[in-house]
Design an enzyme around this catalytic site. Sequence first.
Site, PDB file in Angstrom:
ATOM      1  N   LYS A  36     -68.528  -7.738  42.509  1.00 16.72           N
ATOM      2  CA  LYS A  36     -70.050  -8.376  42.909  1.00 16.72           C
ATOM      3  C   LYS A  36     -71.221  -7.932  42.395  1.00 16.72           C
ATOM      4  O   LYS A  36     -71.281  -6.481  42.230  1.00 16.72           O
ATOM      5  CB  LYS A  36     -70.029  -8.136  44.292  1.00 16.72           C
ATOM      6  CG  LYS A  36     -71.002  -8.895  45.209  1.00 16.72           C
ATOM      7  CD  LYS A  36     -70.934  -8.690  46.805  1.00 16.72           C
ATOM      8  CE  LYS A  36     -71.865  -9.560  47.727  1.00 16.72           C
ATOM      9  NZ  LYS A  36     -71.684  -9.383  48.994  1.00 16.72           N
ATOM     10  N   GLU A  89     -64.245 -12.774  51.322  1.00 16.51           N
ATOM     11  CA  GLU A  89     -64.605 -11.705  50.718  1.00 16.51           C
ATOM     12  C   GLU A  89     -63.992 -10.618  51.709  1.00 16.51           C
ATOM     13  O   GLU A  89     -63.925 -10.830  52.783  1.00 16.51           O
ATOM     14  CB  GLU A  89     -66.156 -11.529  50.957  1.00 16.51           C
ATOM     15  CG  GLU A  89     -66.647 -10.455  50.599  1.00 16.51           C
ATOM     16  CD  GLU A  89     -68.293 -10.254  50.863  1.00 16.51           C
ATOM     17  OE1 GLU A  89     -68.697 -11.053  51.806  1.00 16.51           O
ATOM     18  OE2 GLU A  89     -68.902  -9.592  50.257  1.00 16.51           O
ATOM     19  N   GLU A 148     -73.948  -2.646  51.885  1.00 19.43           N
ATOM     20  CA  GLU A 148     -73.317  -2.764  50.565  1.00 19.43           C
ATOM     21  C   GLU A 148     -73.721  -2.070  49.601  1.00 19.43           C
ATOM     22  O   GLU A 148     -73.171  -1.653  48.601  1.00 19.43           O
ATOM     23  CB  GLU A 148     -73.296  -4.213  50.311  1.00 19.43           C
ATOM     24  CG  GLU A 148     -72.505  -5.257  51.247  1.00 19.43           C
ATOM     25  CD  GLU A 148     -72.194  -6.496  50.814  1.00 19.43           C
ATOM     26  OE1 GLU A 148     -71.664  -6.643  49.710  1.00 19.43           O
ATOM     27  OE2 GLU A 148     -72.582  -7.606  51.445  1.00 19.43           O
ATOM     28  N   CYS A 193     -69.736 -13.984  48.200  1.00 22.21           N
ATOM     29  CA  CYS A 193     -70.910 -14.060  49.206  1.00 22.21           C
ATOM     30  C   CYS A 193     -72.302 -14.129  48.823  1.00 22.21           C
ATOM     31  O   CYS A 193     -72.651 -15.388  48.305  1.00 22.21           O
ATOM     32  CB  CYS A 193     -70.784 -12.855  50.092  1.00 22.21           C
ATOM     33  SG  CYS A 193     -71.589 -13.232  51.537  1.00 22.21           S
ATOM     34  N   ASN A 233     -67.174  -4.334  45.287  1.00 20.39           N
ATOM     35  CA  ASN A 233     -66.756  -5.462  46.223  1.00 20.39           C
ATOM     36  C   ASN A 233     -66.140  -6.361  45.203  1.00 20.39           C
ATOM     37  O   ASN A 233     -66.756  -6.963  44.512  1.00 20.39           O
ATOM     38  CB  ASN A 233     -68.031  -5.628  46.983  1.00 20.39           C
ATOM     39  CG  ASN A 233     -67.764  -6.953  47.815  1.00 20.39           C
ATOM     40  OD1 ASN A 233     -66.597  -7.324  47.815  1.00 20.39           O
ATOM     41  ND2 ASN A 233     -68.574  -7.162  48.773  1.00 20.39           N
ATOM     42  N   ASN A 276     -68.851 -13.099  53.999  1.00 17.78           N
ATOM     43  CA  ASN A 276     -69.195 -12.550  55.331  1.00 17.78           C
ATOM     44  C   ASN A 276     -70.369 -12.520  55.514  1.00 17.78           C
ATOM     45  O   ASN A 276     -71.421 -11.705  55.059  1.00 17.78           O
ATOM     46  CB  ASN A 276     -68.671 -10.989  55.506  1.00 17.78           C
ATOM     47  CG  ASN A 276     -67.151 -10.738  55.325  1.00 17.78           C
ATOM     48  OD1 ASN A 276     -66.576 -10.855  56.333  1.00 17.78           O
ATOM     49  ND2 ASN A 276     -66.711 -10.688  54.278  1.00 17.78           N
TER      50      ASN A 276
HETATM   51  N1  CDT Z   1     -71.379 -10.138  52.560  1.00 22.25           N
HETATM   52  C1  CDT Z   1     -72.834 -10.626  52.276  1.00 22.25           C
HETATM   53  O1  CDT Z   1     -73.161 -10.740  50.951  1.00 22.25           O
HETATM   54  N2  CDT Z   1     -73.491 -11.128  53.015  1.00 22.25           N
HETATM   55  C2  CDT Z   1     -74.958 -11.735  52.847  1.00 22.25           C
HETATM   56  C3  CDT Z   1     -75.743 -11.401  54.035  1.00 22.25           C
HETATM   57  C4  CDT Z   1     -77.118 -11.156  53.399  1.00 22.25           C
HETATM   58  S1  CDT Z   1     -78.078 -11.564  54.880  1.00 22.25           S
HETATM   59  C5  CDT Z   1     -78.820 -13.158  54.494  1.00 22.25           C
HETATM   60  C6  CDT Z   1     -74.800 -13.049  52.485  1.00 22.25           C
HETATM   61  O2  CDT Z   1     -75.834 -13.471  51.613  1.00 22.25           O
HETATM   62  O3  CDT Z   1     -74.297 -13.873  53.030  1.00 22.25           O
END
Ligand code: CDT
Length: 309
Positions: free
Chosen positions: A124, A47, A143, A169, A107, A194
């Site tokens: 996304k 991502e 985000e 993600c 995204n 990420n």
């Molecule tokens: N980039 C991304 O979507 N990161 C989120 C962080 C959320 S904290 C649990 C993820 O779901 O990994």
Amino acid sequence: MKRPFPLAVAQLGPIHLRDSKAAVVARLIELLKEAHARHAHFVVFPELALTTFFPRYWMTDEAEIDRYFEASMPNADVQPLFDLARQYGIGFYLGYAELTPERERFNTSIIVDRQGHIVGRYRKVHLPGHDDHKPAAPFQHLEKKYFQVGNEGFKVWDTMDTRMGMCICNDRRWPETFRVMGLQSAEVVVLGYNTPSHNIHWSEPPHLRMFHHLLLLQAHAHENALWVGAAAKCGAEDGFHMIAGSAIVSPTGEVVAQSASEEDELIFHHCDLALGDTFRQHVFNFAKHRRPEHYQLIVDRVGAGKPLG
Ligand code: CDT
């Protein structure tokens, strides 16, 4: 009969604020060369693979924010990756921040086929985090400030002799993401992520981040009888740590390949697409066993409400 799909996942170690897009693309190309050496037909990149995970920073200057976005795809920075992938005959998934001509920000990820054509785009849907500045937090997760909710849904494409879907993600935490693609007969779902190691909202043991990541990939792969390829961007970006754990998961729900580092690393598996057929014909034969008349609440309600009983 076996249906081979040689799949590589290209994990990226940290990308720091000072790193240029050209330097990042050079790293992607090194990973692509390794995928070629292993005879992969497809490689999954992370991502927002061209920059540091910038939603951790509060920014208000539009020009500063634009620096992290791509106004066209492909563009001069990523063209060398497209060219070499086409030359090798390797398809790929790439995540990046998309700026549309109307100045909408998403995204986004794309699937590029083995001839170098962009066959699919995904924006996304499940955007985690917040849109307000939280100066007391060790870092931000903005985000919801920098991106709009994706407006193109979860699609699946007939490409490269398979049916492939994608997500990004946080989408991997939601069963709906995978079931919508399972209902389009997806055989492979690819994604990048990420995932910060620390939770800014409450105190959570860090090991749970990896546990939940793998738990959910394994569950969704199995209950939808599909292969999953998941690529991390990981390690400490300017001191902000994110989990690794890039993985290839089979329709049995088993992790068949997993990264061992928090650096640039390629993992690979000789996937057999036919492995999902058994599950699709029997235990997860949707046409035979699903009872959507009892699932109405899933689309009628967003948040949890009162019991029906
Ligand atoms: N980039 C991304 O979507 N990161 C989120 C962080 C959320 S904290 C649990 C993820 O779901 O990994």
